[in-house]
Design an enzyme around this catalytic site. Sequence first.
Site, mmCIF file in Angstrom:
data_model
loop_
_atom_site.group_PDB
_atom_site.id
_atom_site.type_symbol
_atom_site.label_atom_id
_atom_site.label_comp_id
_atom_site.label_asym_id
_atom_site.label_seq_id
_atom_site.Cartn_x
_atom_site.Cartn_y
_atom_site.Cartn_z
ATOM 1 N N THR A 31 25.504 38.052 42.457
ATOM 2 C CA THR A 31 26.476 37.732 43.488
ATOM 3 C C THR A 31 25.756 37.634 44.821
ATOM 4 O O THR A 31 24.614 38.059 44.942
ATOM 5 C CB THR A 31 27.521 38.890 43.572
ATOM 6 O OG1 THR A 31 28.062 39.114 42.287
ATOM 7 C CG2 THR A 31 28.636 38.592 44.542
ATOM 8 N N GLY B 38 27.036 43.798 40.458
ATOM 9 C CA GLY B 38 27.801 44.241 39.300
ATOM 10 C C GLY B 38 28.465 45.591 39.513
ATOM 11 O O GLY B 38 29.200 45.818 40.471
#
Length: 535
Positions: free
Chosen positions: A347, A430
């Site tokens: 991300t 995560g």
Amino acid sequence: MAGQGHESVRAGRGMVAAPHWAAVEAGRTVLEEGGNAVEAALAAAAAIAVAYPHMTQFGGDGFWLIREPSGRIRYIEAAGYAGAKATRALYRDAGYDAIPARGPLAALTVPGQIGGWQLALDSAKAHGGKMPLRRLLEAAKDHARAGVTVSASQAGLTAEKLDELKDVPGFAAMFLKDGKAPHAGDVLRFERVADMLEHLGAAGLDDFYRGDIGREIAADLERAGSPITRADLEAFRAVERAPLHLKGQHLELWGSPPPTQGLATLMILGIFERLGVTEPEGFAHVHGLIEATKRAFLVRDKVVTDHGRLAHDPAEFLTPARLAREAAAIDPKRAAPWPHRAAPGDTIWLGAADSSGLMVSYIQSIYWEFGSGLALPATGVLMQNRGSSFSLDPEAVNPLEPGRRPFHTLNPCFAALPDGRVVSFGCMGGEGQPQTNAAVLSRYALFGAPLGEAVARPRWVLGRTWGSPSVSLKLEGALDSTLVEQLARAGHEVEVLDAPYAGTMGHAGAIVLHPGKAGLEGTHDPRADGGAAGI
């Protein structure tokens, strides 16, 4: 890299923080030219999708928290749903017991991110934004056309994941050099991406779903064997929802609701506030946050699913009585049994703010490094594999169903402090995202650490994070050895990493709007390739 002495950046008119300097500079120049914070965040989001493609690209999802100058927090959910052909029978009949993590069958959810950009652009205009879309996409387009320098992170992860990605359609042509992983410092050009961005700049972002670009994406997906159809793309719209909110004892917090794990970040901080910890960085601080994480994750895993299919109101778990009960269940000296199944995820978080009080906390992702690996030849879009987190068990919390949105680890955040400071913050990584969010904010807001040090100081992650399959309590090598021994004696399954500071801890960042005329302050993780810059 050092936890002590990592300084933040101060500015008066605007600030951008991101994990790659191409994104920072794209956002900063928009601010310099008179754009507002949302416009700057859009430019940064587009640029980083080109410059950091192993972490985020154009085929993923995104989640926005936007603070308006009035103090109102708005939330945009740009999460794609499973395609019409993405049935459990499709995978069972193909011989799968679980959804594959790579390849066309892993590319089973509509990429929602660009739809979120459209709602964000509407918000920018509502706050006086006048920048044309083509200008906001310009830096990303130019980087794609001229080429971007491969970071050490991208080079290392390409080499590490080469065997599982090299044969996925389109991946080698786009991300390898002569069939091999590129080296750090090599230059990769993405001509089709540049063409797509130029087209979107002229035609508008809606074209990604319902125009020429959408048609090309759908045709490439069908040829590759993905279960996403043209009709799935045409039907997609990002949506606005009410953010999660917690009025804590010392903090006011906002986070992203399901299907994200924003509930976990708010619960961890809400529980930790009730533990009575008075000193930072010691056993009580770290142990308390770890145990609060366990309590929050147990709730998250039973509750968080597609927003339209929730069985429980997340607000039920943020009441003072519920948080007090969770805090009371924590043993201040002993670790509770663990582990549980953990979720990976790659991300980026970025933030932006301007002097009007308009602020952004934004996360976009393709899930695993390089997502599904499926790179579409006509547009250069790299498809996410977020749908691989669905279960083929119909009784699971997140079972695969066409039209259903998967669980997301992403969770951008805002905090308001009693003295008037407002903090935009977030992290990639995560399972580590809510843990790092809580570590950074507790250091800064509860214990008074300087902003740069709050992000840079040694960290920990319980469970699996990106780049690591183990579910132990991972500690950076720079953590105090006495603290490590105390955690081990308390029953934590500790794993001390070789590196004093490790990328597997995620990349965190924050921007602070100070009250009055004190201006803006920003920082981004020295574990990444970016930083913060202001005007």
